[in-house]
Write a protein that holds these residues in place. Structure first.
Motif, PDB file in Angstrom:
ATOM      1  N   TYR A  10      -7.625   7.510   9.025  1.00 39.58           N
ATOM      2  CA  TYR A  10      -6.626   6.367   8.892  1.00 39.58           C
ATOM      3  C   TYR A  10      -6.415   6.666  10.113  1.00 39.58           C
ATOM      4  N   ARG A  19     -15.807  -1.970  12.088  1.00 39.02           N
ATOM      5  CA  ARG A  19     -14.587  -2.603  11.815  1.00 39.02           C
ATOM      6  C   ARG A  19     -15.121  -1.423  13.544  1.00 39.02           C
ATOM      7  N   TYR A  37     -11.461  -4.093   1.385  1.00 40.32           N
ATOM      8  CA  TYR A  37     -11.145  -2.793   1.206  1.00 40.32           C
ATOM      9  C   TYR A  37     -12.781  -1.538   1.160  1.00 40.32           C
ATOM     10  N   THR A  38     -12.120  -0.342   1.957  1.00 42.79           N
ATOM     11  CA  THR A  38     -13.377   0.459   1.989  1.00 42.79           C
ATOM     12  C   THR A  38     -13.346   0.693   0.531  1.00 42.79           C
ATOM     13  N   ASP A  75      -7.818   3.547  -2.830  1.00 47.63           N
ATOM     14  CA  ASP A  75      -7.377   4.926  -1.722  1.00 47.63           C
ATOM     15  C   ASP A  75      -6.258   6.239  -2.786  1.00 47.63           C
ATOM     16  N   PHE A 121       0.321  -1.721   0.156  1.00 51.32           N
ATOM     17  CA  PHE A 121      -0.275   0.092  -0.105  1.00 51.32           C
ATOM     18  C   PHE A 121       1.175   1.278   0.226  1.00 51.32           C
ATOM     19  N   ALA A 134      -2.075   0.512   8.713  1.00 49.72           N
ATOM     20  CA  ALA A 134      -1.648  -0.327   6.789  1.00 49.72           C
ATOM     21  C   ALA A 134      -3.167   0.445   6.525  1.00 49.72           C
ATOM     22  N   GLY A 135      -2.702   2.084   7.094  1.00 46.51           N
ATOM     23  CA  GLY A 135      -3.487   2.539   5.819  1.00 46.51           C
ATOM     24  C   GLY A 135      -4.861   2.355   5.954  1.00 46.51           C
ATOM     25  N   MET A 136      -5.436   1.345   7.508  1.00 47.06           N
ATOM     26  CA  MET A 136      -6.661   1.397   7.616  1.00 47.06           C
ATOM     27  C   MET A 136      -7.400   2.683   8.299  1.00 47.06           C
ATOM     28  N   THR A 137      -8.891   2.465   7.392  1.00 43.91           N
ATOM     29  CA  THR A 137     -10.156   3.474   8.015  1.00 43.91           C
ATOM     30  C   THR A 137     -10.313   2.945   9.050  1.00 43.91           C
ATOM     31  N   PHE A 159      -4.566  -8.025   3.959  1.00 43.27           N
ATOM     32  CA  PHE A 159      -5.171  -7.178   4.549  1.00 43.27           C
ATOM     33  C   PHE A 159      -6.337  -7.354   5.643  1.00 43.27           C
TER      34      PHE A 159
HETATM   35  N1  GLN Z   1      -7.748   2.444   3.224  1.00 45.03           N
HETATM   36  C1  GLN Z   1      -8.386   1.678   2.761  1.00 45.03           C
HETATM   37  C2  GLN Z   1      -9.050   0.413   3.711  1.00 45.03           C
HETATM   38  O1  GLN Z   1      -9.066   0.687   5.728  1.00 45.03           O
HETATM   39  C3  GLN Z   1      -7.543   0.337   2.305  1.00 45.03           C
HETATM   40  C4  GLN Z   1      -6.678   0.406   3.367  1.00 45.03           C
HETATM   41  C5  GLN Z   1      -5.009  -0.708   2.661  1.00 45.03           C
HETATM   42  O2  GLN Z   1      -5.269  -1.092   2.279  1.00 45.03           O
HETATM   43  N2  GLN Z   1      -4.485  -1.371   3.435  1.00 45.03           N
HETATM   44  O3  GLN Z   1      -9.995  -0.452   3.954  1.00 45.03           O
END
Ligand code: GLN
Length: 245
Positions: free
Chosen positions: A208, A101, A144-145, A182, A39, A93-96, A76
């Protein structure tokens, strides 16, 4: 003589206790960080190292809270289960921080605001916004989102992939008309692949954050305080400049 031997024995005993307890605290101090190194620029592999904005940010946080970190690179959609199973302690992890969640985990304060973006072939003129997607085949990454956003549209032929690079490959091979991911990774992929371009959609922003188990409230507070410190002392801005040109 007996006294000296006795003294030596006691010293050895004390030293070994100190050594053991030191080892134990060192072990306890390791924070296992789950991520998915696919990512960019948040996390990706460079040679065999996991690097990126999230990696630097969590390393700075760990320094402030006095813990060592070890990364575990996980798919992921395996991150949240691994957190629940205590295989990892936190996720970056760039996780929204989505409402869904939030039912299972706690999120730290936000550390980045993102959006969904559309990738299309560079010469594509028919897809301009999300409204152009019905009737088209659109690649997303499973769970993913972007998957959630496109799933909410009707009449879209959704193709789900296991990773962003797989979805981008399918787009480059003309197997699909667009990919929704994203914005920062989309920017990265389009910069590296001149045959595709990025459209910034009008989708709402998403935030994130770092995910933790619900019961880790002390760690959550420590992470939030560390995040604020990094924002206040300029480190956060330096990392933004380093990773997002
Ligand atoms: N932001 C997106 C999500 O949370 C993708 C995150 C990612 O690919 N690491 O689903």
């Amino acid at each position: 003589m007996k006294k000296i031997i006795g003294f030596l024995l006691v010293s050895v005993f004390i030293l070994s206790i100190v050594a053991c307890s030191k080892k134990k605290t060192e072990e306890e101090e390791v924070l296992y960080v789950g991520t998915n190194a696919e990512f960019p620029p948040f996390e990706y592999l460079l040679e065999n190292d996991i690097v990126g904005f999230d990696v630097d940010l969590v390393s700075e946080i760990a320094l402030l809270i006095g813990k060592k970190i070890e990364f575990k690179n996980i798919a992921f959609d395996g991150l949240l289960p691994a957190l629940q199973a205590k295989k990892i302690d936190i996720i970056i992890a760039g996780m929204t921080a989505t409402e869904e969640r939030k039912q299972f985990v706690n999120f730290s304060d936000k550390y980045y605001v993102s959006k969904q973006a559309i990738l299309v072939a560079a010469d594509n003129t028919t897809i301009v916004t999300f409204d152009s997607l019905p009737g088209k085949s659109v690649g997303v990454v499973l769970g993913y989102t972007g998957d959630i956003a496109v799933s909410a549209l009707s009449d879209v032929d959704i193709k789900r992939y296991n990773g962003t690079s797989e979805a981008v490959l399918a787009l480059k091979a003309n197997k699909i008309d667009a990919v929704v991911v994203d914005s920062e990774p989309a920017k990265n992929y389009s910069a590296q692949n001149p045959e595709i371009k990025m459209l910034v959609s009008d989708l709402i922003e998403e935030e994130y954050a770092i995910a933790l188990r619900k019961d880790e409230t002390e760690l959550l507070d420590q992470i939030n305080i560390a995040l604020q410190t990094l924002k206040d002392n300029g480190t956060y801005d330096e990392l933004v400049i380093k990773h997002f040109k």
